[in-house]
Every structure is written in C-alpha cells, then in structure tokens.
Write an enzyme that holds these catalytic residues in place. Structure first.
Site, PDB file in Angstrom:
ATOM      1  N   ALA A  38      -3.991   7.428  -5.150  1.00 18.81           N
ATOM      2  CA  ALA A  38      -2.599   6.980  -5.280  1.00 18.81           C
ATOM      3  C   ALA A  38      -2.654   5.471  -5.556  1.00 18.81           C
ATOM      4  O   ALA A  38      -2.565   4.651  -4.637  1.00 18.81           O
ATOM      5  CB  ALA A  38      -1.844   7.272  -3.997  1.00 18.81           C
ATOM      6  N   GLY A  69       0.835  -1.201   0.000  1.00 23.69           N
ATOM      7  CA  GLY A  69       0.000   0.000   0.000  1.00 23.69           C
ATOM      8  C   GLY A  69       0.866   1.246   0.000  1.00 23.69           C
ATOM      9  O   GLY A  69       2.064   1.169  -0.282  1.00 23.69           O
ATOM     10  N   ASN A  70       0.280   2.388   0.288  1.00 26.50           N
ATOM     11  CA  ASN A  70       1.067   3.625   0.400  1.00 26.50           C
ATOM     12  C   ASN A  70       0.404   4.539   1.431  1.00 26.50           C
ATOM     13  O   ASN A  70      -0.644   4.200   1.979  1.00 26.50           O
ATOM     14  CB  ASN A  70       1.202   4.298  -0.969  1.00 26.50           C
ATOM     15  N   HIS A  71       1.025   5.681   1.675  1.00 27.28           N
ATOM     16  CA  HIS A  71       0.572   6.539   2.779  1.00 27.28           C
ATOM     17  C   HIS A  71      -0.547   7.503   2.415  1.00 27.28           C
ATOM     18  O   HIS A  71      -0.856   8.403   3.199  1.00 27.28           O
ATOM     19  CB  HIS A  71       1.751   7.353   3.332  1.00 27.28           C
ATOM     20  N   SER A  72      -1.153   7.363   1.259  1.00 27.15           N
ATOM     21  CA  SER A  72      -2.200   8.319   0.874  1.00 27.15           C
ATOM     22  C   SER A  72      -3.343   8.299   1.900  1.00 27.15           C
ATOM     23  O   SER A  72      -3.843   7.241   2.267  1.00 27.15           O
ATOM     24  CB  SER A  72      -2.745   7.953  -0.506  1.00 27.15           C
TER      25      SER A  72
END
Ligand code: CTP
Length: 404
Positions: A276, A209-212
């Site tokens: 994102a 995943g990512n930090h969005s």
C-alpha cells in the site's frame, strides 16, 4: 515424493540455537528420513555428540580422522550420498567460510563437495545478522544456488530483540518437506513481491502512513517460495516475521520501495505488487521537529511515482505482473481501468465493502481480473488461502507464456 528414505546431512555449528536441532532430528527420524550429522568443533560445546547420535541413530562425525577406530571420514562420499544438506544453525563464521570457500573442518569440506541442494538456516545475534558482511555472504551463497531458511524475529539469547532467531524445527522441516514434494512448479523462477505500507517523513519524528499490515504480501511471498520460486520480498515497515526461505529487503519510503523493486524487477519472472504505497509524499520534510506554534499548518505534498505503472511500462514477455486495487465504489470498472493503465496481467481487487476484507485482518475477499477481461470472484478466505489462489493464477499464466 516424501522425505521417507531420503538421506539428509545436517551440519551443526557452534551456536546456542544448536539445541533446537535435536527436535528437528527427532521429527526427521519420525518421518523415516536417514539423518547423518556433522558437527563443527565448536558445536560440541553446545550439544553433546552422544545426544545427537542417539536421536539420529547414526554416529556423529566431526573430524576428518576418527581416532577411536582409525577410519577416515570421507567428506566427498558424504556429500555425494546426500539428497539434501542442511546447515543449521549456520553461524556468521561458518556462513563467511562457506561464501569464501574456507575449509578448515569436516562440515565445510562436506559443504564444498556436496552435489545435492544445500539449505542453510542462520542463527546469530541481531547486530551480527544485520552486519553488511553477513548480508553480503548470504547473497553470495544464494547466488551459488543455496537456499536460506531465514531466521525469525524475536527474543535472542543475548536478551536483544530482533531478527536472528533460528527458524523453528517445524518450519525447517516444512522447507525440507516442500523440497521433496512435487509441487515445486515454480522451481528456477524468481519472484518479486512488495508488501506493507510506506512511511513518508514529515519531520524526523512524524510520517504519513496507512494501516496496511503487510500480511497479504507476506503470505504471497511465502507460498511462492514454497512452490519453489526464489523470492525477494520488498517490505515497508511491518511487525511481521520473514517467511522461511524468503529474502527480505526492508524499505521505508515510496522512493526506496521503487528503487529496490526496480533493482530486482528485470531478473524476476513473477512480480506481485501488494504494497500500500503512499500516493503522496511531503515536498520538503522538515529537518527539525515541527514545533507546536501556529494554530494550523499546511504540509505541501507531491505525487509519488506509481511503482506498479513504472514496472508495467518495462514488462517483458517472460513476466507475469500482478497488481492490487483497493476500491470503495465503482469497483470492477475502476480495477479494470487500473489493470489496463498499468499494463498488468492480473489485478486483485480488494473490496472495502466486504466484511472481513481489507488491511489488517487475517482474512480477505478478492476478485481477480485478467487482462483479457475474465473475472473470477472468490469467497472470504484466510490471507494464506487467498495467496494460494493468486499463486494458482500466476502458475497458469507462466505455463501459457513459457509455451508460446
Ligand atoms: N502502487 C504502486 N505505487 C504507488 C501507488 C500504488 O506500486 N505509488 C500499486 C499498489 O502496490 C497496488 C496498486 O498500485 O498494487 C493499486 O493501488 P491503489 O492504491 O488501489 O491504486 P492507485 O493506483 O494508487 O489509485 P487510487 O489511489 O487513485 O485508487
């Protein structure tokens, strides 16, 4: 135009959240609106007609026939006189009857004969809200042109936590105010907004995943709705509440985001892809949890489909397509190249080099590049203000393409 002097009919249903409507009525009366309340028979178990009549400064209606004075309550007249009808809290039961044309009380009869715009603010328990029949009824009602003031997430009267809490009185008031102000320049337009990260499964318990945070996309969805557009927000996993009036579709993976965006793309005039999205996804997610056996493991990844580029290829002349670019170096040329390659009308460049800009904070600093090469730099602002700047650019573009 303000709400002063407007005739607002409020239909209260039998829900514990009915008590919140007392505050809403006070706010409306303070703003000098004229408020006529109709209560469903069950609503009277939750708040008393005396309280509501006192606050609204009008007798409360509930039955077709008033036994006290022998008068008949004319639902057709009530619906004709109103500038806006609000059904709040709207229970699963009343939503179902509204969707199917049921008419077994004065509130429903007034709804069926209303010629004015109808807003409804659902309130119910988490599982009732999630049930496919409730969701189906809501899409039917939206298809009839009724506007939903979406419920918030949080603690529910049952003790459960999730979506289903009636929007707060000030949020409902804001939606009503927005309706009566002249800034609904996007009325009649449909918008599609993507937001948040995607989660790509590695095994049943792990993902890439990512930090969005999703905050930028949620702010865009909110402002487009307030400007009158009918907004579908396709959201990856976030902890954010759905902005009032926005229809939210939750997804997890890039593929699900693509499928859902594709479904709503053709009907939309305005498309803003701020999610994102993961660029790569595991080739073969494991069906069982990966055990900690070897010292190192390799996960093979494949490219996801670029949703924005996929939609860009299908863009019609009525559509405004906006993408985002997150760059760490060579920012303007990279963003411009993305704009051309993905066939966008605008690209919003987020610079990772600017303090206060980026994924999880409440502020952002952007540059908007148009497909004719024009570049507009903006100051560091709150994400809500950035969303308003993006909306202003979209409104101008829609004005231009519709006048062609
Ligand atoms: N995007 C998308 N689908 C993907 C990847 C990105 O729709 N699979 C969209 C994002 O929503 C954003 C834009 O593409 O609007 C740009 O995302 P960004 O990550 O900056 O660029 P990429 O095109 O993925 O290129 P790169 O990561 O190589 O910079």
């Amino acid at each position: 135009m303000s709400i002063q002097g407007k005739h607002i009919v409020i239909g209260i249903c039998g829900s514990i959240a009915a008590y919140k409507i007392t505050s809403l009525i006070r706010l409306l009366v303070k703003a000098e609106a004229s408020v006529q309340v109709i209560m469903s028979p069950d609503a009277k178990d939750f708040v008393t007609p005396l309280t509501i009549a006192t606050l609204s400064k009008n007798p409360v209606l509930s039955d077709y026939f008033e036994h006290s004075n022998g008068l008949w309550n004319n639902h057709v007249e009530l619906g004709l006189k109103a500038d806006l009808m609000l059904i709040a809290p709207a229970t699963a039961n009343t939503l179902s009857k509204m969707a199917s044309g049921g008419c077994d009380n004065l509130l429903l009869a007034t709804y069926l004969s209303a010629k004015c715009p109808v807003y409804f603010a659902p309130a119910m328990d988490l599982d009732m809200w999630k049930h496919p029949s409730t969701q189906h009824n809501i899409s039917i009602l939206q298809g009839y042109g009724n506007t939903m003031i979406a419920p918030n997430s949080g603690e529910l009267a049952s003790g459960l936590n999730g979506q289903g809490r009636l929007a707060e009185p000030d949020e409902i008031l804001q939606s009503i105010r927005d309706f009566f102000t002249d800034n609904r320049v996007l009325q009649g337009k449909k918008a599609l907004v993507s937001a948040g990260p995607t989660h790509e499964p590695i095994d049943p318990v792990r993902f890439i995943g990512n930090h969005s945070s999703g905050k930028m996309g949620f702010a865009i969805a909110e402002i487009l709705h307030r400007l009158g557009a009918e907004v579908t927000l396709v959201s990856g996993p976030t902890s954010l509440d759905t902005p009032p009036g926005v229809v939210r579709k939750d997804v997890t993976t890039a593929q699900q985001m693509l499928d859902t965006c594709n479904k709503y793309f053709d009907a939309a005039e305005i498309i803003v892809m701020s999610a994102a999205v993961a660029d790569y996804t595991p080739v073969n997610p494991e069906e069982q949890k990966i055990k900690k056996k070897s010292d190192s493991i390799e996960i093979s990844l494949k490219k996801t489909i670029d949703i924005l580029a996929f939609l860009g290829e299908r863009k019609a002349s009525k559509q405004t397509l906006v993408g985002f670019a997150l760059e760490t170096n060579n920012e303007l040329p990279n963003a411009l190249e993305k704009l051309k390659r993905k066939n966008l009308d605008y690209i919003v460049l987020n610079s990772m080099q600017d303090k206060g800009a980026g994924f999880s904070g409440d502020t952002n600093k952007v540059t908007i590049i148009a497909n004719d090469g024009q570049v507009q730099h903006y100051e560091l602002k709150s994400k809500k203000e950035v969303a308003a700047d993006i909306a202003a650019v979209i409104i101008k573009h829609q004005e231009i393409i519709t006048s062609l």
